[in-house]
Motif scaffolding. Structure first.
Motif, short mmCIF file in Angstrom:
data_model
loop_
_atom_site.label_atom_id
_atom_site.label_comp_id
_atom_site.label_asym_id
_atom_site.label_seq_id
_atom_site.Cartn_x
_atom_site.Cartn_y
_atom_site.Cartn_z
N ARG A 83 0.83 -1.20 0.00
CA ARG A 83 0.00 0.00 0.00
C ARG A 83 0.86 1.26 0.00
O ARG A 83 0.52 2.26 -0.64
CB ARG A 83 -0.95 0.00 1.21
N TYR A 86 2.08 1.77 -3.53
CA TYR A 86 0.96 2.23 -4.37
C TYR A 86 0.68 3.71 -4.12
O TYR A 86 0.56 4.50 -5.06
CB TYR A 86 -0.26 1.37 -4.04
N LYS A 203 1.97 -1.58 -9.57
CA LYS A 203 0.50 -1.67 -9.68
C LYS A 203 -0.12 -0.31 -9.98
O LYS A 203 -1.01 -0.20 -10.83
CB LYS A 203 -0.10 -2.25 -8.39
N GLU A 207 -2.01 0.61 -13.42
CA GLU A 207 -3.42 1.02 -13.34
C GLU A 207 -3.67 2.33 -14.07
O GLU A 207 -4.67 2.49 -14.76
CB GLU A 207 -3.81 1.14 -11.87
N LYS A 212 -8.27 1.75 -14.74
CA LYS A 212 -8.76 0.76 -13.77
C LYS A 212 -10.12 0.21 -14.14
O LYS A 212 -10.52 -0.85 -13.64
CB LYS A 212 -8.78 1.37 -12.37
N ARG A 216 -9.22 -5.92 -13.34
CA ARG A 216 -9.05 -5.96 -11.88
C ARG A 216 -7.81 -6.77 -11.57
O ARG A 216 -7.42 -7.66 -12.33
CB ARG A 216 -10.28 -6.57 -11.19
N PHE A 217 -7.16 -6.44 -10.45
CA PHE A 217 -6.02 -7.21 -10.02
C PHE A 217 -6.49 -8.52 -9.40
O PHE A 217 -7.52 -8.56 -8.71
CB PHE A 217 -5.18 -6.43 -9.00
N ASP A 219 -5.51 -10.19 -6.92
CA ASP A 219 -5.55 -10.23 -5.46
C ASP A 219 -6.40 -9.11 -4.87
O ASP A 219 -6.32 -8.84 -3.66
CB ASP A 219 -4.14 -10.17 -4.87
N ALA A 220 -7.20 -8.44 -5.71
CA ALA A 220 -8.04 -7.36 -5.20
C ALA A 220 -9.10 -7.92 -4.26
O ALA A 220 -9.67 -8.99 -4.51
CB ALA A 220 -8.69 -6.61 -6.36
N GLU A 221 -9.36 -7.20 -3.20
CA GLU A 221 -10.36 -7.64 -2.24
C GLU A 221 -11.75 -7.40 -2.78
O GLU A 221 -11.99 -6.48 -3.53
CB GLU A 221 -10.16 -6.89 -0.91
#
Length: 221
Positions: A83, A86, A203, A207, A212, A216-217, A219-221
């Protein structure tokens, strides 16, 4: 300046003039930092007109005038480190749009001096200001060596990879692989120092290049 222009024009700068950064630009960075800290649970902080103590060899041969910087801090752990990468990339491109040059510093600063100010685990520093020059593009790997899309490669994926190749990394290495299938993208990074931070940087740049809304990534939540 568009985000794509910022991606193309941003280069690492290590020597800065003594010109004070304009207040409007500082406030833009502060406002973005407040928003990122709130959204991602980080402890990013801006320090203006405050000298960053670098390793002696850096100040002697490579850098000068580092008196504005952002401490990239947050909780402990690989997710927080990603994070930080990013969000730090977000700030790099905002600075470029504000006409400010930057230098992402992985570890050539005095930890003892800044750790107490960080308020969390320190993952790196962004030095910023008005460069004595605009910097030079770094050498990039060929896109074929760092990316693979299963099936017909869409234009957004190619643009994302192009943007990722223009990104800085904490240790100046392009040790990443970007793979895609059915609009799902996976970014992996060779294990090592700052690899989680670097994955976050890549990332964000990917993006911005890809858009975006197009993927989607994995591992995106």
């Amino acid at each position: 300046m568009t985000i794509w222009e910022a991606i193309e024009e941003r280069h690492t700068v290590r020597q800065f003039t003594d010109e004070a950064v304009e207040e409007e630009a500082l406030e833009a960075l502060q406002e973005r930092i407040r928003a990122l800290n709130a959204e991602f649970g980080l402890k990013l902080s801006l320090h203006a007109n405050e000298e960053l103590q670098l390793w002696p060899g850096m100040t002697l041969f490579f850098s000068s005038g580092v008196e504005n910087f952002i401490l990239l801090a947050g909780p402990h752990g690989s997710k927080a480190a990603e994070r930080v990468g990013y969000c730090g990339a977000n700030l790099l491109l905002l600075a470029q749009q504000e006409g400010i040059n930057t230098w992402w510093i992985g570890g050539t600063y005095s930890m003892k001096k800044v750790e107490g100010e960080a308020g969390g685990e320190l993952y790196g520093v962004i030095a910023f200001g008005y460069g004595k020059e605009e910097g030079k593009p770094h050498r990039s790997k060929d896109a074929m060596r760092v990316s693979r899309y299963e099936g017909s490669e869409p234009e957004w994926f190619s643009r994302g990879v192009e943007a990722a190749l223009l990104a800085p990394t904490a240790m100046n290495k392009q040790a990443f692989m970007i793979t895609g299938k059915d609009a799902v993208v996976q970014v992996s990074y060779k294990a090592g120092a700052f690899s989680d931070v670097d994955r976050g940087i890549i990332k964000y740049f990917f993006e911005q290049g890809a858009g975006k809304e197009n993927f989607r990534f994995a591992d995106a939540e």
